[in-house]
Design a protein around this motif. Structure first.
Motif, PDB file in Angstrom:
ATOM      1  N   PHE A 811       0.853  -1.179   0.009  1.00  0.00           N
ATOM      2  CA  PHE A 811      -0.105   0.036  -0.091  1.00  0.00           C
ATOM      3  C   PHE A 811       0.972   1.134   0.079  1.00  0.00           C
ATOM      4  O   PHE A 811       1.698   1.341   1.040  1.00  0.00           O
ATOM      5  CB  PHE A 811      -0.969  -0.219   1.150  1.00  0.00           C
ATOM      6  CG  PHE A 811      -1.738   1.066   1.406  1.00  0.00           C
ATOM      7  CD1 PHE A 811      -2.732   1.667   0.545  1.00  0.00           C
ATOM      8  CD2 PHE A 811      -1.437   1.775   2.567  1.00  0.00           C
ATOM      9  CE1 PHE A 811      -3.358   2.914   0.718  1.00  0.00           C
ATOM     10  CE2 PHE A 811      -2.288   3.197   2.838  1.00  0.00           C
ATOM     11  CZ  PHE A 811      -3.179   3.619   1.875  1.00  0.00           C
ATOM     12  N   ASP A 812       0.876   2.183  -1.165  1.00  0.00           N
ATOM     13  CA  ASP A 812       1.805   3.100  -1.207  1.00  0.00           C
ATOM     14  C   ASP A 812       1.026   4.291  -1.473  1.00  0.00           C
ATOM     15  O   ASP A 812      -0.320   4.622  -1.920  1.00  0.00           O
ATOM     16  CB  ASP A 812       2.562   3.170  -2.409  1.00  0.00           C
ATOM     17  CG  ASP A 812       3.542   1.837  -2.376  1.00  0.00           C
ATOM     18  OD1 ASP A 812       4.069   1.818  -1.171  1.00  0.00           O
ATOM     19  OD2 ASP A 812       3.746   1.302  -3.439  1.00  0.00           O
ATOM     20  N   LEU A 813       1.403   5.483  -0.746  1.00  0.00           N
ATOM     21  CA  LEU A 813       0.954   6.935  -1.071  1.00  0.00           C
ATOM     22  C   LEU A 813       1.733   7.533  -1.627  1.00  0.00           C
ATOM     23  O   LEU A 813       2.957   8.054  -1.281  1.00  0.00           O
ATOM     24  CB  LEU A 813       0.542   7.444   0.602  1.00  0.00           C
ATOM     25  CG  LEU A 813      -0.296   6.716   1.600  1.00  0.00           C
ATOM     26  CD1 LEU A 813       0.017   7.281   3.016  1.00  0.00           C
ATOM     27  CD2 LEU A 813      -1.582   6.490   1.021  1.00  0.00           C
ATOM     28  N   GLY A 814       1.314   8.195  -2.814  1.00  0.00           N
ATOM     29  CA  GLY A 814       2.332   8.761  -3.864  1.00  0.00           C
ATOM     30  C   GLY A 814       1.760  10.232  -3.927  1.00  0.00           C
ATOM     31  O   GLY A 814       0.516  10.672  -3.892  1.00  0.00           O
ATOM     32  N   TYR A 815       2.609  11.026  -4.099  1.00  0.00           N
ATOM     33  CA  TYR A 815       2.633  12.596  -4.462  1.00  0.00           C
ATOM     34  C   TYR A 815       3.301  13.121  -5.471  1.00  0.00           C
ATOM     35  O   TYR A 815       4.460  12.615  -6.032  1.00  0.00           O
ATOM     36  CB  TYR A 815       2.856  13.308  -3.204  1.00  0.00           C
ATOM     37  CG  TYR A 815       2.104  12.772  -1.865  1.00  0.00           C
ATOM     38  CD1 TYR A 815       1.008  13.227  -1.737  1.00  0.00           C
ATOM     39  CD2 TYR A 815       2.599  11.821  -1.097  1.00  0.00           C
ATOM     40  CE1 TYR A 815       0.376  12.869  -0.336  1.00  0.00           C
ATOM     41  CE2 TYR A 815       2.017  11.639  -0.006  1.00  0.00           C
ATOM     42  CZ  TYR A 815       0.876  12.088   0.421  1.00  0.00           C
ATOM     43  OH  TYR A 815       0.003  11.457   1.454  1.00  0.00           O
TER      44      TYR A 815
END
Length: 847
Positions: A811-815
């Motif tokens: 689970f990755d949170l990308g910006y």
């Protein structure tokens, strides 16, 4: 202002005190929490992982410098059941009331329930108890450090250990190592009793790991023992083992030098009650027996058929089901050759590679009938796999297009089809999935479906008219695969049928290296629902609708019908719309949408050949210090172009040549990928991936088929963008599915353990796609040399992974750290806030 500053300072100090006290909450009086290990070698601080790992006790694990698991452990009640009993006994009437309501047994069981003890037990299990400095274990660490440096040649090393208090109930361990001078190998001699292996030793003496003039290192002795054993056992010395190699070190303490003597005594053999010394001899293979239906010699008495082929005797219970050559070609043990472990290993791999037998058993016995007494009989026991096998499987998956999918597979395998170990596999598969990115007018969850049929015929050799054995030797374990498949996709927009036919060859030129050569790869893609184009590519339709209103093609407030959108494109290109000329930007936009539609709805015929080289140094599942390289070159359309004139097919509306009414693709494509992992210990890994790929159309094509183009974004690419939403170039991803024919990508992430099976990662992804050497001319989309590198997008973020042992959920949170779609000077960090988080889910690591 001064009051606020005083309050902030007070709160900060209180926070520090609370933090310090809470961490040592479970540390007994008179004991110290281990906060740090320091190792000094000759007064220099050493941070080398392999040396620090010699220390038995390690400080509590930290998450971003904070001992999170220790804090969780401290939050748990020390004895929740005892606290519960104290609460019961504090008021005698309380226990009496509860006994009347429940029972004594239930009251006692309640003390062990999740309500009373469960949460505390969970915190203890998830957390980590404080690491208390133990002087005995510190002494063990001291001895291990001393032994390590002794093994590095520092025989006179001295290690001092101190325990220092560095705060309330906190301490650190310090080890100061004075190595002294390393002992140098001054001379190397040998003492080998058997003449046969004495001569054999001399043939590769220069390859020794122990070298004159170098410092003593114990690991070199271990490597040399393995080298000698391997050399002997690959050259006929059947009875030799590692423990026969011994080393005598004669130490000169005054000169800090030593003389090394390599000692190999004759072997001891038990004859009756006596141990008799016998010299080592070189053994040759006198006979090779192959048992095709049993895994051990216990079944030999049931043999009722045999045949001799060349120097091999093949036995079977019933009629032999295999052509002898099919088996003997996979065997590297030869009559008259010296015994060799390498030949045995290659034979095991090669027989397994046939895929009709389980892993073989190979035994050697001394040939008592041989007068030289130096001969071996090789017995090879083969256990056949089932001739026919049915497999049923189901799988849950996710991808850049499919958010969630369920796949079912049914396959039927036939082994030894033509009696030469060929394998035929017939399979069918079905998939239903969900995607929020695709057209879904009925708003159903499962809006993707697919089914397919496949046939695969495998040969455990190169199946080719010409003899390739000199180039691709049998020890490279070559295979030939012929694949034929049909797939139909529905409810994903255009709907497609895909027919494939592939002939490829695979071999392993060296360990860790593989080559795949696709001699023939045919793919025919037929679009079934082209009228649904503008339902799928909605942004193209919305842009056309705006322009149609701007040029009064339709009244304000009305919308183009989908057929009307195609008519609008035709009228614009033909110049029948007032005030719209070919020099206008709007004309180019409409024309580009029309060309893209025509390209994406046309059927594709791709006939290609390719070669792929791969190297992977990963030595095992737990190896996190490796690299892999993959390079591929593919060429399409040349074969069809060569013979096209004989078909006498009419040209397409684009003026291109066709086969059976379909334009065939012609391009050359090359790709390179490098993945590197660095293991920093303690489950901390730095991983890096670099990718570059380009596909150049020529001859019969001025663009690349959609299925062969590149996209950017998604859970396995640049995680700051959704799949297909980045690029090309600085265009801003205005299409629904943005693709191009040139791609650069670079990703790096630092993976570290949070606690238990939970891991985290900090990542940075860099990359983009561009059009180059094709029919796209807009400079926003195209690669224009080094200046286009400023359009490389940068995504960054944090990820979490849970290791289930057999797979990893990610689970990755990308910006968007650097967005090339924005104006220059306004690209950095405009997409870094929680409201613009791009969520990425995946199975296993991205690279």
């Amino acid at each position: 202002m001064r009051n606020n500053l005083s309050k902030i300072t007070l709160l900060f100090v209180i926070g520090i005190i609370f933090y310090s006290c809470s961490l040592v909450k479970r540390v007994p009086e008179g004991k110290l929490l281990l906060t740090k290990n320091e190792i000094y070698v000759n007064d220099k601080l050493v941070k080398e992982e392999r040396i620090n790992n010699l220390v038995v006790q390690k400080p509590n694990n930290k998450f971003l410098t904070y001992p999170l698991r220790l804090s969780l452990y401290n939050l748990a009640k020390k004895n929740p059941d005892s606290s519960y009993q104290s609460w019961l006994n504090k008021n005698p009437k309380r226990r009496t009331r509860l006994v009347k309501l429940l029972s004594e047994k239930q009251i006692q069981r309640f003390g062990k329930s999740f309500v009373v003890s469960g949460f505390s037990n969970f915190l203890k299990k998830t957390g980590e108890p404080p690491v208390i400095i133990d002087e005995k274990r510190a002494k063990t660490s001291q001895n291990r450090l001393s032994q390590y440096h002794y093994n590095m040649g520092y025989f006179d090393n001295k290690v001092e250990m101190t325990i220092d208090t560095i705060g309330k109930k906190r301490g650190k361990l310090s080890f100061n190592i004075a190595t002294g001078s390393a002992y140098i190998i001054d001379s190397i001699s040998k003492s080998i009793e058997s003449k046969a292996i004495d001569s054999l030793y001399e043939t590769e003496r220069d390859a020794s790991f122990i070298k004159k003039g170098e410092a003593f290192q114990y690991s070199n002795y271990d490597s040399e023992r393995k080298r000698i054993t391997q050399h002997f056992r690959n050259n006929g010395v059947y009875h030799f083992q590692e423990n026969f190699v011994k080393f005598d070190n004669i130490i000169d303490e005054a000169q800090k030098k030593l003389e090394v003597v390599v000692k190999i005594e004759d072997r001891s053999v038990k004859e009756g009650d006596l141990l008799v010394k016998k010299p080592f001899n070189l053994y040759t293979i006198s006979q090779i027996n192959i048992f095709t239906d049993n895994s051990s010699r216990k079944g030999n008495n049931r043999i009722n058929d045999s045949t001799t082929y060349r120097d091999y005797t093949i036995y079977s219970f019933g009629k032999l089901d295999y052509k002898p050559k099919a088996i003997t070609n996979a065997i590297f043990i030869e009559k008259g050759k010296l015994f060799s472990d390498n030949d045995r290993t290659l034979t095991s791999k090669s027989l397994s590679n046939l895929k009709v037998f389980y892993y073989p058993t190979i035994e050697y016995v001394e040939d008592t009938s041989d007068t030289t007494k130096n001969a071996l009989i090789a017995n090879i026991y083969l256990l056949p796999r089932k001739k026919m096998e049915l497999n049923v499987a189901a799988d849950f998956s996710t991808s850049d297009i499919q958010d969630f999918g369920i796949t079912g597979n049914l396959s039927l395998t036939f082994r030894n089809v033509f009696r030469r170990a060929e394998t035929l596999q017939l399979s069918t598969r079905g998939n239903i999935g969900s995607s929020k990115d695709l057209a879904n007018p009925k708003n159903v969850f499962f809006n993707i479906s697919e089914y397919g049929l496949d046939a695969k015929l495998s040969f455990p050799r190169i199946f080719f008219p010409l003899d390739t054995r000199r180039i691709i030797r049998k020890e490279m374990l070559p295979t030939t695969n012929m694949n034929f498949g049909f797939t139909r996709q529905t409810n994903i927009g255009l709907d497609k049928e895909n027919f494939t036919s592939v002939i490829n060859y695979n071999w392993t030129p060296k360990e860790q290296k593989t080559v795949r050569f696709d001699l023939f790869n045919m793919q025919y893609i037929r679009n079934l629902n082209v009228d649904n184009y503008f339902n799928v590519y909605r942004s193209s339709y919305d842009r056309l609708n705006e322009l149609a209103q701007d040029y009064n093609y339709i009244p304000t407030g009305e919308n183009l019908t989908f057929p009307g959108a195609i008519t609008f494109i035709d009228d614009a290109v033909n110049g029948t719309i007032p005030n719209l000329t070919p020099t206008d930007a709007d004309y180019r936009t409409i024309s580009s949408i029309g060309e893209r539609r025509k390209r994406l709805i046309e059927n594709n015929l791709i006939v290609s050949s390719s070669i792929t080289f791969s190297k992977n140094t990963k030595s095992g599942f737990l190896d996190n210090n490796f690299y892999s390289i993959k390079a591929k070159v593919e060429s399409a359309g040349n074969f069809l172009s060569l013979f096209n004139s004989s078909f006498n097919e009419p040209l397409s509306s684009n003026g291109n040549r066709t086969i059976l009414g379909v334009e065939y693709a012609q391009y050359i494509k090359t790709e390179f990928e490098l993945v590197k992992h660095w293991d920093f210990g303690k489950k901390n890994t730095l991983a890096m991936r670099t990718f570059a790929g380009i596909a150049i159309p020529y001859g019969n094509a001025n663009s690349i088929p959609f299925s062969k183009s590149y996209f950017s974004g998604g859970s396995n690419d640049n995680r700051g963008w959704q799949p297909y939403s980045l690029g090309p170039g600085r265009s801003g991803g205005i299409n629904d599915f943005n693709e191009a024919n040139f791609k650069l990508a670079y990703s790096t992430e630092f993976r570290f353990r949070v606690g238990g099976n939970l891991f985290s990662a900090l990542f940075v992804d860099v990359g983009n796609i561009w059009n180059v050497f094709d029919n796209v001319e807009d400079e926003r989309y195209t690669f224009n040399g080094l200046e286009s590198l400023k359009d490389l997008a940068v995504g960054s973020g944090i990820g979490f992974r849970y290791d289930f042992n057999f797979f990893v959920f990610r689970f990755d949170l990308g910006y968007k750290a650097y967005d090339p779609a924005r104006e220059m000077g306004d690209r950095w960090l405009k997409g870094v806030n929680f409201g613009k988080t791009v969520l990425n889910f995946g199975i296993n690591y991205p690279f």
